[in-house]
Design a protein around this motif. Structure first.
Motif, PDB file in Angstrom:
ATOM      1  N   GLN A   1      10.456   6.240   6.284  1.00 34.78           N
ATOM      2  CA  GLN A   1       9.100   6.478   6.778  1.00 34.78           C
ATOM      3  C   GLN A   1       8.296   5.182   6.759  1.00 34.78           C
ATOM      4  O   GLN A   1       8.263   4.480   5.746  1.00 34.78           O
ATOM      5  CB  GLN A   1       8.397   7.533   5.910  1.00 34.78           C
ATOM      6  CG  GLN A   1       6.987   7.872   6.367  1.00 34.78           C
ATOM      7  CD  GLN A   1       6.354   8.965   5.514  1.00 34.78           C
ATOM      8  OE1 GLN A   1       7.040   9.653   4.748  1.00 34.78           O
ATOM      9  NE2 GLN A   1       5.047   9.132   5.648  1.00 34.78           N
ATOM     10  N   PRO A   2       7.618   4.844   7.852  1.00 34.55           N
ATOM     11  CA  PRO A   2       6.816   3.625   7.859  1.00 34.55           C
ATOM     12  C   PRO A   2       5.692   3.685   6.836  1.00 34.55           C
ATOM     13  O   PRO A   2       5.102   4.740   6.603  1.00 34.55           O
ATOM     14  CB  PRO A   2       6.252   3.578   9.285  1.00 34.55           C
ATOM     15  CG  PRO A   2       7.106   4.488  10.080  1.00 34.55           C
ATOM     16  CD  PRO A   2       7.589   5.549   9.139  1.00 34.55           C
ATOM     17  N   TRP A   3       5.396   2.527   6.242  1.00 39.10           N
ATOM     18  CA  TRP A   3       4.296   2.463   5.282  1.00 39.10           C
ATOM     19  C   TRP A   3       2.952   2.544   5.978  1.00 39.10           C
ATOM     20  O   TRP A   3       2.748   1.955   7.041  1.00 39.10           O
ATOM     21  CB  TRP A   3       4.338   1.166   4.485  1.00 39.10           C
ATOM     22  CG  TRP A   3       3.029   0.947   3.752  1.00 39.10           C
ATOM     23  CD1 TRP A   3       1.929   0.273   4.213  1.00 39.10           C
ATOM     24  CD2 TRP A   3       2.664   1.499   2.482  1.00 39.10           C
ATOM     25  NE1 TRP A   3       0.911   0.348   3.288  1.00 39.10           N
ATOM     26  CE2 TRP A   3       1.336   1.099   2.227  1.00 39.10           C
ATOM     27  CE3 TRP A   3       3.344   2.276   1.553  1.00 39.10           C
ATOM     28  CZ2 TRP A   3       0.667   1.456   1.062  1.00 39.10           C
ATOM     29  CZ3 TRP A   3       2.676   2.624   0.388  1.00 39.10           C
ATOM     30  CH2 TRP A   3       1.365   2.219   0.149  1.00 39.10           C
ATOM     31  N   SER A   4       2.020   3.269   5.374  1.00 36.27           N
ATOM     32  CA  SER A   4       0.600   3.147   5.682  1.00 36.27           C
ATOM     33  C   SER A   4      -0.173   3.787   4.550  1.00 36.27           C
ATOM     34  O   SER A   4       0.319   4.725   3.894  1.00 36.27           O
ATOM     35  CB  SER A   4       0.224   3.813   7.015  1.00 36.27           C
ATOM     36  OG  SER A   4       0.199   5.223   6.891  1.00 36.27           O
ATOM     37  N   LEU A   5      -1.373   3.287   4.282  1.00 35.09           N
ATOM     38  CA  LEU A   5      -2.205   3.902   3.256  1.00 35.09           C
ATOM     39  C   LEU A   5      -2.595   5.315   3.645  1.00 35.09           C
ATOM     40  O   LEU A   5      -2.714   6.196   2.784  1.00 35.09           O
ATOM     41  CB  LEU A   5      -3.468   3.064   3.014  1.00 35.09           C
ATOM     42  CG  LEU A   5      -3.369   1.941   1.984  1.00 35.09           C
ATOM     43  CD1 LEU A   5      -4.663   1.140   1.958  1.00 35.09           C
ATOM     44  CD2 LEU A   5      -3.056   2.491   0.586  1.00 35.09           C
TER      45      LEU A   5
ATOM     46  N   TRP B   1       1.962  -4.591   1.133  1.00 30.78           N
ATOM     47  CA  TRP B   1       1.075  -5.620   0.589  1.00 30.78           C
ATOM     48  C   TRP B   1       0.100  -6.123   1.650  1.00 30.78           C
ATOM     49  O   TRP B   1      -1.042  -6.435   1.337  1.00 30.78           O
ATOM     50  CB  TRP B   1       1.898  -6.758   0.021  1.00 30.78           C
ATOM     51  CG  TRP B   1       2.507  -6.441  -1.307  1.00 30.78           C
ATOM     52  CD1 TRP B   1       2.633  -5.208  -1.882  1.00 30.78           C
ATOM     53  CD2 TRP B   1       3.086  -7.373  -2.215  1.00 30.78           C
ATOM     54  NE1 TRP B   1       3.267  -5.307  -3.092  1.00 30.78           N
ATOM     55  CE2 TRP B   1       3.557  -6.626  -3.334  1.00 30.78           C
ATOM     56  CE3 TRP B   1       3.275  -8.745  -2.206  1.00 30.78           C
ATOM     57  CZ2 TRP B   1       4.180  -7.224  -4.417  1.00 30.78           C
ATOM     58  CZ3 TRP B   1       3.904  -9.346  -3.285  1.00 30.78           C
ATOM     59  CH2 TRP B   1       4.352  -8.602  -4.386  1.00 30.78           C
ATOM     60  N   GLU B   2       0.553  -6.207   2.891  1.00 31.81           N
ATOM     61  CA  GLU B   2      -0.337  -6.669   3.950  1.00 31.81           C
ATOM     62  C   GLU B   2      -1.551  -5.759   4.079  1.00 31.81           C
ATOM     63  O   GLU B   2      -2.676  -6.220   4.308  1.00 31.81           O
ATOM     64  CB  GLU B   2       0.412  -6.726   5.288  1.00 31.81           C
ATOM     65  CG  GLU B   2      -0.440  -7.151   6.474  1.00 31.81           C
ATOM     66  CD  GLU B   2      -0.990  -8.559   6.345  1.00 31.81           C
ATOM     67  OE1 GLU B   2      -2.080  -8.817   6.899  1.00 31.81           O
ATOM     68  OE2 GLU B   2      -0.333  -9.396   5.683  1.00 31.81           O
ATOM     69  N   GLU B   3      -1.352  -4.456   3.903  1.00 28.89           N
ATOM     70  CA  GLU B   3      -2.474  -3.527   4.038  1.00 28.89           C
ATOM     71  C   GLU B   3      -3.356  -3.510   2.797  1.00 28.89           C
ATOM     72  O   GLU B   3      -4.577  -3.358   2.891  1.00 28.89           O
ATOM     73  CB  GLU B   3      -1.964  -2.117   4.333  1.00 28.89           C
ATOM     74  CG  GLU B   3      -3.085  -1.180   4.748  1.00 28.89           C
ATOM     75  CD  GLU B   3      -2.601   0.164   5.234  1.00 28.89           C
ATOM     76  OE1 GLU B   3      -3.417   0.890   5.828  1.00 28.89           O
ATOM     77  OE2 GLU B   3      -1.413   0.498   5.031  1.00 28.89           O
ATOM     78  N   VAL B   4      -2.763  -3.673   1.635  1.00 27.89           N
ATOM     79  CA  VAL B   4      -3.530  -3.610   0.387  1.00 27.89           C
ATOM     80  C   VAL B   4      -4.270  -4.921   0.118  1.00 27.89           C
ATOM     81  O   VAL B   4      -5.427  -4.906  -0.330  1.00 27.89           O
ATOM     82  CB  VAL B   4      -2.598  -3.250  -0.792  1.00 27.89           C
ATOM     83  CG1 VAL B   4      -3.302  -3.453  -2.124  1.00 27.89           C
ATOM     84  CG2 VAL B   4      -2.132  -1.804  -0.663  1.00 27.89           C
ATOM     85  N   LEU B   5      -3.618  -6.051   0.376  1.00 29.06           N
ATOM     86  CA  LEU B   5      -4.253  -7.340   0.114  1.00 29.06           C
ATOM     87  C   LEU B   5      -5.488  -7.517   0.999  1.00 29.06           C
ATOM     88  O   LEU B   5      -5.444  -7.265   2.203  1.00 29.06           O
ATOM     89  CB  LEU B   5      -3.265  -8.479   0.334  1.00 29.06           C
ATOM     90  CG  LEU B   5      -2.102  -8.550  -0.657  1.00 29.06           C
ATOM     91  CD1 LEU B   5      -1.100  -9.622  -0.252  1.00 29.06           C
ATOM     92  CD2 LEU B   5      -2.595  -8.782  -2.075  1.00 29.06           C
ATOM     93  N   GLY B   6      -6.567  -7.915   0.365  1.00 26.87           N
ATOM     94  CA  GLY B   6      -7.816  -8.095   1.088  1.00 26.87           C
ATOM     95  C   GLY B   6      -8.665  -6.838   1.192  1.00 26.87           C
ATOM     96  O   GLY B   6      -9.767  -6.883   1.742  1.00 26.87           O
TER      97      GLY B   6
END
Length: 243
Positions: free
Chosen positions: A49-53, A164-169
């Motif tokens: 399953q693709p990651w997403s928040l 990490w790309e979605e969580v960082l920042g």
């Protein structure tokens, strides 16, 4: 208090791990509380399953609903802690309490730079080599019974860059203002990186407090499973007492 009256508890794992991270806590608490641990998108049984928040919050919400006991205490470690913060903002009616473990550092600013570097590096390394390295590291640091479920479930290195790309920042202490339930910030005493914003996170919420696991590091539930479990147990009982 009977199990039927107890606060339901949902555990949310950290980066690259799976629900297996919580095997010791599930075994210790299942006779006292309705408990479940989830696999986040891209991890464990949801590896494809693709990651997403957004998907992560839906999974946590489904886990709360699956226990069929109303709002739950959600325990999130590291990546799972930040996903739990997002869940708290989006689904306040499903949250009875929140434990942030190793997730009280801002993911904004210069702090994020080395993590962005790691996220770019990981896809360049063979997954089987990373898995063998992680197996050896966990078995060197912790008793086999503590980490065998984690090792057996495998690792989600392929998901790390997107997660990490979605969580960082995205997260800082201001995220605590979106949490309507009581909060316990539960950190390893020696987890200096993720304790960096501990005081700010606690101050940003009117009903937050900090508790430390002595001598523990980032994986505090591995370093001292009994102390970590006891902290969860005591916080869950406090939530029941408030009701």
């Amino acid at each position: 208090m009977t199990t039927a009256d107890a606060v339901p508890v949902v555990f949310v794992h950290g980066t690259r791990f799976s629900a297996g991270q919580w095997s010791m806590q599930l075994a210790a608490l299942r006779d006292e509380f309705p408990v479940v641990a989830v696999d986040l998108p891209g991890h464990g049984e949801r590896s494809a399953q693709p990651w997403s928040l957004s998907a992560a919050t839906e999974i946590i919400a489904s886990a709360v609903d699956s226990l069929d006991r109303g709002p739950a205490l959600v325990v999130g470690h590291s990546l799972g802690g930040y996903a739990s913060l997002e869940f708290a903002r989006r689904c306040p009616e499903r949250l009875r309490g929140l434990i942030l473990a190793g997730a009280s550092a801002s993911t904004r600013g210069l702090w994020s730079v080395p993590y962005r570097w790691v996220a770019r590096l990981v896809p360049r390394m063979p997954a089987d080599r990373l898995a063998r390295w992680n197996d050896r590291l966990l078995l060197r640091l912790y008793p086999r019974e503590v980490v065998e479920a984690t090792i057996r479930s495998g690792y989600a290195f392929h998901t790390l860059p997107a997660a990490w790309e979605e969580v960082l920042g995205r997260f800082d202490a201001g995220a605590m203002r979106g949490v309507k339930a009581p909060v316990l910030i539960l950190n390893g005493e020696k987890d200096t990186v993720f304790r960096a914003g501990e005081t700010d996170f606690a101050r940003a919420h009117p009903h937050a407090r900090v508790e430390l696991i002595p001598r523990a590091r980032h994986l505090a539930n591995f370093d001292d499973p009994d102390a970590f479990t006891d902290a969860v147990r005591r916080f869950a009982h406090r939530l029941s007492a408030v009701d």
